[in-house]
Design a protein around this motif. Structure first.
Motif, PDB file in Angstrom:
ATOM      1  N   ILE A 293      35.539  28.628 -98.310  1.00 14.33           N
ATOM      2  CA  ILE A 293      34.581  27.915 -97.476  1.00 14.33           C
ATOM      3  C   ILE A 293      34.656  26.420 -97.774  1.00 14.33           C
ATOM      4  O   ILE A 293      34.508  26.000 -98.921  1.00 14.33           O
ATOM      5  CB  ILE A 293      33.135  28.414 -97.719  1.00 14.33           C
ATOM      6  N   LYS A 294      34.889  25.626 -96.761  1.00  8.07           N
ATOM      7  CA  LYS A 294      34.949  24.179 -96.928  1.00  8.07           C
ATOM      8  C   LYS A 294      33.536  23.637 -97.121  1.00  8.07           C
ATOM      9  O   LYS A 294      32.648  23.873 -96.310  1.00  8.07           O
ATOM     10  CB  LYS A 294      35.601  23.522 -95.709  1.00  8.07           C
ATOM     11  N   ILE A 295      33.327  22.900 -98.190  1.00 10.43           N
ATOM     12  CA  ILE A 295      32.012  22.351 -98.499  1.00 10.43           C
ATOM     13  C   ILE A 295      31.960  20.875 -98.120  1.00 10.43           C
ATOM     14  O   ILE A 295      32.774  20.075 -98.570  1.00 10.43           O
ATOM     15  CB  ILE A 295      31.671  22.517 -99.994  1.00 10.43           C
ATOM     16  N   GLU A 296      31.009  20.553 -97.276  1.00 13.41           N
ATOM     17  CA  GLU A 296      30.854  19.177 -96.800  1.00 13.41           C
ATOM     18  C   GLU A 296      30.371  18.257 -97.918  1.00 13.41           C
ATOM     19  O   GLU A 296      29.417  18.573 -98.637  1.00 13.41           O
ATOM     20  CB  GLU A 296      29.832  19.181 -95.658  1.00 13.41           C
ATOM     21  N   GLN A 297      31.020  17.118 -98.073  1.00 11.63           N
ATOM     22  CA  GLN A 297      30.605  16.085 -99.021  1.00 11.63           C
ATOM     23  C   GLN A 297      29.914  14.969 -98.239  1.00 11.63           C
ATOM     24  O   GLN A 297      30.442  14.479 -97.250  1.00 11.63           O
ATOM     25  CB  GLN A 297      31.822  15.531 -99.766  1.00 11.63           C
ATOM     26  N   ARG A 298      28.724  14.565 -98.726  1.00 16.03           N
ATOM     27  CA  ARG A 298      27.945  13.593 -97.989  1.00 16.03           C
ATOM     28  C   ARG A 298      27.809  12.278 -98.754  1.00 16.03           C
ATOM     29  O   ARG A 298      28.214  12.159 -99.903  1.00 16.03           O
ATOM     30  CB  ARG A 298      26.571  14.178 -97.640  1.00 16.03           C
ATOM     31  N   LYS A 299      27.228  11.292 -98.101  1.00 17.85           N
ATOM     32  CA  LYS A 299      27.181   9.940 -98.637  1.00 17.85           C
ATOM     33  C   LYS A 299      26.356   9.864 -99.919  1.00 17.85           C
ATOM     34  O   LYS A 299      25.298  10.485-100.033  1.00 17.85           O
ATOM     35  CB  LYS A 299      26.588   8.992 -97.594  1.00 17.85           C
ATOM     36  N   PRO A 300      26.793   9.050-100.892  1.00 20.57           N
ATOM     37  CA  PRO A 300      26.045   8.916-102.151  1.00 20.57           C
ATOM     38  C   PRO A 300      24.660   8.316-101.967  1.00 20.57           C
ATOM     39  O   PRO A 300      23.751   8.584-102.759  1.00 20.57           O
ATOM     40  CB  PRO A 300      26.939   8.016-103.006  1.00 20.57           C
ATOM     41  N   GLU A 301      24.469   7.531-100.909  1.00 18.24           N
ATOM     42  CA  GLU A 301      23.173   6.891-100.679  1.00 18.24           C
ATOM     43  C   GLU A 301      22.043   7.894-100.484  1.00 18.24           C
ATOM     44  O   GLU A 301      20.874   7.578-100.705  1.00 18.24           O
ATOM     45  CB  GLU A 301      23.250   5.964 -99.459  1.00 18.24           C
ATOM     46  N   GLU A 302      22.378   9.125-100.061  1.00 22.59           N
ATOM     47  CA  GLU A 302      21.350  10.146 -99.918  1.00 22.59           C
ATOM     48  C   GLU A 302      20.690  10.467-101.267  1.00 22.59           C
ATOM     49  O   GLU A 302      19.530  10.854-101.319  1.00 22.59           O
ATOM     50  CB  GLU A 302      21.946  11.423 -99.321  1.00 22.59           C
ATOM     51  N   VAL A 303      21.452  10.293-102.343  1.00 26.83           N
ATOM     52  CA  VAL A 303      20.937  10.578-103.683  1.00 26.83           C
ATOM     53  C   VAL A 303      20.297   9.342-104.313  1.00 26.83           C
ATOM     54  O   VAL A 303      19.236   9.423-104.933  1.00 26.83           O
ATOM     55  CB  VAL A 303      22.077  11.092-104.588  1.00 26.83           C
ATOM     56  N   THR A 304      20.917   8.190-104.115  1.00 28.23           N
ATOM     57  CA  THR A 304      20.505   7.001-104.871  1.00 28.23           C
ATOM     58  C   THR A 304      19.467   6.127-104.184  1.00 28.23           C
ATOM     59  O   THR A 304      18.723   5.393-104.847  1.00 28.23           O
ATOM     60  CB  THR A 304      21.737   6.124-105.165  1.00 28.23           C
TER      61      THR A 304
END
Length: 365
Positions: A293-304
């Motif tokens: 299953i391909k796992i989507e990687q999202r922008k770091p700004e969502e965390v920081t």
């Protein structure tokens, strides 16, 4: 336009055919503002899916079906081959917006089959058939979610405590949701469930959406931080975990919002059963296991940065932000579908679910 009424009064996704638009609740504005937006262009539809203005596997499928119909409606040609070529181009573009949620490609492929099966029809006829199919997809979603709720309700009893992660509720579907369907049906029957909603970092779908819609529906819901799930389970407050999913592999491995596998591991420690609520449209028998299953990687700004007035991490720090994780099938007590509850070994029971589905569809039920 801003609306100030109960969130449960509005459709998560709807078709405005007169204005050639898909209308959605902008979920990035919840819970502070209930705002409806109209999507008319391919870019607007793609952005809405990618930016999580519309999210949740069933709702994404419905939005994609309505979206590709709206785009097909605007194709200006009477030639079948030209029409199909442009349709396919638009379909592939929309399909690129979210790689993990199988309902996106499922709905778009189903719409494409309408064109393939009706190559003898005129373009205006094809457009009407696409509209009919898109509406059918949403109507089926409502029936499917309610049926999942009925099967899920058989796994719990009145007064039980239920924990859920992310949002697999009405806001993730057309009505009822998947993981929340047993909760809503139980609410109708007076079961008095006590629900614990994980906040679901980093996008806070549990806090912004699940807690919001359950509270608006009068459900006894308590919001907890993700790292509190072990405590409420150890206290004996949770009798079952219900979560949705974005893709189920053939062996029962399940991709869902990041943190789901942690909940499942903790639940096993405290002997709390974990149930995956999955429409068959979310089950992908062509994917052998979770590793595929391909796992989507999202922008770091969502965390920081996303939820803070000031940046909440040092500049330059590395951020790992996968949108989903995979829960191993060994941690799952059952996969609740609209055709029954699959149990281990899932490589066999999921095939049986699809065999039942095919038999019922063949009978025209």
């Amino acid at each position: 336009m801003e609306i100030q009424r109960n969130i449960m009064d509005y459709d998560t996704v709807s078709l405005d055919d007169d204005n050639s638009a898909v209308v959605i609740i902008d979920q990035t504005k919840l819970p502070g503002n209930i705002e409806l937006i109209s999507l008319k262009t391919a870019q607007e539809i793609w952005d809405a899916i990618y930016l999580l203005q519309v999210r949740g596997a069933p709702a994404i499928g419905v939005a994609a079906a309505y979206g590709i119909y709206i785009l097909a409606k605007g194709i200006d040609t009477q030639d079948y081959d030209t029409f199909y070529a442009e349709f396919k181009k638009q379909k592939e573009y929309l399909d690129s917006s979210r790689p993990t949620a199988v309902n996106l490609s499922w709905a778009l492929n189903r719409m494409e089959q309408v064109i393939i099966r009706n190559s003898d029809k005129t373009v205006p006829e094809l457009k009407q058939l696409l509209k009919k199919e898109s509406i059918k997809i949403q109507e089926e979603d409502i029936r499917v979610c309610r049926t999942i709720g009925e099967y899920g309700l058989s796994l719990v009893k009145p007064g039980d405590g239920i924990l859920t992660h992310c949002n697999a509720g009405k806001l993730a579907a057309s009505k009822y949701g998947t993981a929340t369907a047993p909760i809503y049906l139980g609410q109708e029957k007076g079961y008095g469930f006590r629900v614990f909603a994980d906040e679901t970092r980093p996008l806070l779908q549990g806090a912004r959406l699940t807690a919001f819609e359950l509270y608006a529906s009068g459900v006894d819901v308590t919001l907890i931080c993700d790292n509190m799930s072990a405590t409420v389970m150890k206290n004996g407050w949770v009798n079952a975990v219900f979560v949705g999913c974005d893709r189920v592999a053939a062996n029962g491995d399940t991709a869902n919002k990041i943190g789901t596998s942690v909940v499942a591991a903790v639940a096993k420690q405290y002997q709390v059963p974990v149930y995956i609520c999955a429409p068959t449209s979310t089950i992908d028998l062509s994917t052998p296991n979770g590793d595929a299953i391909k796992i989507e990687q999202r922008k770091p700004e969502e965390v920081t940065e996303m939820w803070y007035q000031e940046r909440m991490a040092p500049e330059g720090v590395k951020v790992f932000n996968p949108a989903f994780d995979v829960t191993d099938h060994s941690l799952i007590a059952g996969i609740v579908t609209e055709y029954g509850i699959a149990r281990a070994p899932y490589s066999e029971s999921l095939k049986e679910i699809f065999a039942k589905k095919e038999a019922i569809e063949a009978e025209g039920v």
